[in-house]
Scaffold this active site. Structure first.
Site, PDB file in Angstrom:
ATOM      1  N   HIS A 163       0.820  -1.225   0.000  1.00  0.00           N
ATOM      2  CA  HIS A 163       0.000   0.000   0.000  1.00  0.00           C
ATOM      3  C   HIS A 163       0.849   1.268   0.000  1.00  0.00           C
ATOM      4  O   HIS A 163       0.330   2.359  -0.232  1.00  0.00           O
ATOM      5  CB  HIS A 163      -0.943   0.030   1.203  1.00  0.00           C
ATOM      6  CG  HIS A 163      -1.954  -1.067   1.213  1.00  0.00           C
ATOM      7  ND1 HIS A 163      -2.862  -1.247   0.192  1.00  0.00           N
ATOM      8  CD2 HIS A 163      -2.195  -2.071   2.110  1.00  0.00           C
ATOM      9  CE1 HIS A 163      -3.623  -2.303   0.460  1.00  0.00           C
ATOM     10  NE2 HIS A 163      -3.237  -2.821   1.617  1.00  0.00           N
ATOM     11  N   ASP A 199      -2.372 -10.586  -2.495  1.00  0.00           N
ATOM     12  CA  ASP A 199      -2.962 -10.168  -1.226  1.00  0.00           C
ATOM     13  C   ASP A 199      -4.457  -9.871  -1.438  1.00  0.00           C
ATOM     14  O   ASP A 199      -4.870  -9.513  -2.542  1.00  0.00           O
ATOM     15  CB  ASP A 199      -2.226  -8.912  -0.730  1.00  0.00           C
ATOM     16  CG  ASP A 199      -2.624  -8.475   0.663  1.00  0.00           C
ATOM     17  OD1 ASP A 199      -1.871  -8.790   1.605  1.00  0.00           O
ATOM     18  OD2 ASP A 199      -3.691  -7.822   0.822  1.00  0.00           O
ATOM     19  N   HIS A 201      -6.060  -7.357  -0.453  1.00  0.00           N
ATOM     20  CA  HIS A 201      -6.265  -5.927  -0.706  1.00  0.00           C
ATOM     21  C   HIS A 201      -5.478  -5.484  -1.941  1.00  0.00           C
ATOM     22  O   HIS A 201      -4.353  -5.932  -2.160  1.00  0.00           O
ATOM     23  CB  HIS A 201      -5.807  -5.113   0.504  1.00  0.00           C
ATOM     24  CG  HIS A 201      -6.465  -5.523   1.782  1.00  0.00           C
ATOM     25  ND1 HIS A 201      -5.890  -6.433   2.657  1.00  0.00           N
ATOM     26  CD2 HIS A 201      -7.652  -5.168   2.326  1.00  0.00           C
ATOM     27  CE1 HIS A 201      -6.699  -6.617   3.689  1.00  0.00           C
ATOM     28  NE2 HIS A 201      -7.772  -5.865   3.516  1.00  0.00           N
ATOM     29  N   ASP A 288      -4.122 -13.080   3.340  1.00  0.00           N
ATOM     30  CA  ASP A 288      -5.380 -12.651   3.960  1.00  0.00           C
ATOM     31  C   ASP A 288      -6.589 -13.009   3.091  1.00  0.00           C
ATOM     32  O   ASP A 288      -7.724 -12.643   3.414  1.00  0.00           O
ATOM     33  CB  ASP A 288      -5.363 -11.147   4.305  1.00  0.00           C
ATOM     34  CG  ASP A 288      -4.738 -10.270   3.240  1.00  0.00           C
ATOM     35  OD1 ASP A 288      -4.444 -10.773   2.130  1.00  0.00           O
ATOM     36  OD2 ASP A 288      -4.534  -9.076   3.517  1.00  0.00           O
TER      37      ASP A 288
HETATM   38  C1  OKP Z   1      -2.849  -4.370   4.606  1.00  0.00           C
HETATM   39  B1  OKP Z   1      -2.481  -5.501   3.651  1.00  0.00           B
HETATM   40  C2  OKP Z   1      -9.362  -3.118   9.523  1.00  0.00           C
HETATM   41  C3  OKP Z   1      -9.622  -2.101   8.444  1.00  0.00           C
HETATM   42  C4  OKP Z   1      -8.696  -2.260   7.268  1.00  0.00           C
HETATM   43  C5  OKP Z   1      -6.495  -1.527   6.438  1.00  0.00           C
HETATM   44  C6  OKP Z   1      -6.122  -2.867   5.928  1.00  0.00           C
HETATM   45  C7  OKP Z   1      -4.709  -2.910   5.428  1.00  0.00           C
HETATM   46  C8  OKP Z   1      -4.310  -4.257   4.902  1.00  0.00           C
HETATM   47  N1  OKP Z   1      -9.797  -2.692  10.822  1.00  0.00           N
HETATM   48  N2  OKP Z   1      -7.514  -1.482   7.432  1.00  0.00           N
HETATM   49  O1  OKP Z   1      -2.981  -5.355   2.348  1.00  0.00           O
HETATM   50  O2  OKP Z   1      -2.762  -6.809   4.115  1.00  0.00           O
HETATM   51 ZN    ZN Z   2      -4.065  -7.332   2.630  1.00  0.00          ZN
END
Ligand code: OKP
Ligand code: ZN
Length: 348
Positions: A163, A199, A201, A288
């Site tokens: 990110h 990932d 996200h 994830d």
């Molecule tokens: C980072 B990576 C959770 C809300 C989400 C940001 C997620 C970042 C993920 N309470 N907050 O891509 O695994």
């Molecule tokens: Zn992620």
């Protein structure tokens, strides 16, 4: 599989992240890397080596100098605001959105922290810079090994990186380890590099860093940003700009997607990478996508990750794996190492 690991990751240890109006315990914790390390050792997957040190120039190939300078001094500036801050993590609360200036760096530390970030979920702690820098060195060492002829290497790092953009942190990420590795592969002689982001996200930072470049292809399978973090990037119509037109592939999938549909998307990403003619791959390896992940929404099971590794190995390219997300802490080792073991078994 050769692993590059350094225990300095544990120096980044956020206490709380802002979530829906309250501070909740961080999901991105040092134990994540401990579980992966233990799984690697238990399965005897290969040597685990320490990173070499690299000059800042290996980082400023993808991050701006003023951002690196900010990160390197952030903690001391935070504590200088108030000595009591030594007991509290730094979390931004102002951001220069559209119509504000970003060419002027305010003297105010909180104002600058906002300028170099995009969310309140990524606490900056006393050891964040040291940990992030050590993580980047793990990614660089893994890239160096692969340039030297090793088929694949795994950078076991945290905080994650995908990110983080050219000049901002967010989404638990500070330095974009995958982008740093991809740039190192380019600098080391690989003419065309692909970043494959699996990932949950979308890797908005990696996409943005390479968006107008024709030498690095970015492909990502992720939760549909209409409903999933990071919301403001990762849509299917983002295909690259200028010389990089056609060198970006987003494959967003709805929350709830299971392995069969996810694997089809992975196949499309790998097909595009082959068509691009990549000489090497950097995998942003987030797990994830696991059904038990507390902050994500896909339904992959632990055994599925063996198939993921096999599919990536079938591309037949030198590969740098860089650890990203995965927050079902007790299973994160099994899942990440399943990918690496699947890769090893397939690539012989
Ligand atoms: C980072 B990576 C959770 C809300 C989400 C940001 C997620 C970042 C993920 N309470 N907050 O891509 O695994
Ligand atoms: Zn992620």
């Amino acid at each position: 599989m050769l692993t590059i690991y350094n225990d300095q990751h544990a120096l980044h240890h956020g206490k709380f992240e802002m979530f829906r109006g309250e501070l909740v315990p961080c999901f991105e914790v040092p134990a994540r890397a401990d579980y992966v390390l233990r799984a690697l050792q238990e399965r005897r997957l290969g040597a685990i080596e320490s990173p070499q040190d690299f000059p800042d120039s290996a980082i400023t190939g993808v991050h701006s100098q003023r951002y690196v300078d900010f990160l390197a001094r952030a903690w001391e500036e935070w504590v200088a605001l108030d000595p009591a801050n030594a007991q509290r993590d730094a979390i931004p609360s102002y951001w220069p959105v559209r119509t504000f200036r970003s060419d002027v760096l305010p003297a105010s530390f909180p104002a600058r922290m906002g300028l170099f970030s995009y969310d309140a979920g990524s606490p900056l702690t006393s050891g964040t810079w040291t940990a992030a820098r050590a993580g980047a060195c793990c990614a660089l060492t893994a890239a160096q090994q692969v340039l030297g002829g090793t088929r694949a290497a795994f950078a076991l790092t945290r905080p994650p990186g995908h990110h983080a953009g050219m000049d901002f942190f967010g989404g638990y990420c500070f330095l974009n380890n995958a982008a740093i590795a991809a740039q190192a592969l380019r600098d080391g002689g690989a003419a065309r590099v692909a970043v494959l982001d699996v990932d949950y996200h979308h890797g908005n930072g990696t996409q943005a860093i390479f968006y107008d470049r024709a030498d690095v292809f970015f492909a990502s399978v992720h939760g549909d940003p209409h409903t999933e973090y990071p919301y403001y990037l990762g849509y299917a119509d983002e295909t690259g700009a200028d010389a990089g037109q056609g060198c970006n592939l987003n494959l967003p999938l709805p929350r709830g997607t299971g392995f069969a549909a996810w694997r089809d998307a992975l196949g499309m990403a790998l097909k595009a990478i082959a068509a691009f003619g990549a000489d090497a791959i950097v995998v942003s390896l987030g797990v994830d996508t696991f059904e038990g992940d507390p902050i994500a929404g896909f339904q992959l099971k632990s055994a599925d990750y063996l198939r993921v590794g096999e599919d990536i190995a079938a591309a037949g390219l030198p590969t740098v794996f860089v650890f990203e997300g995965g927050y079902a802490v007790a299973e994160v080792g099994i899942n990440a190492v399943n990918v690496l073991q699947g890769f090893d078994l397939k690539s012989g």
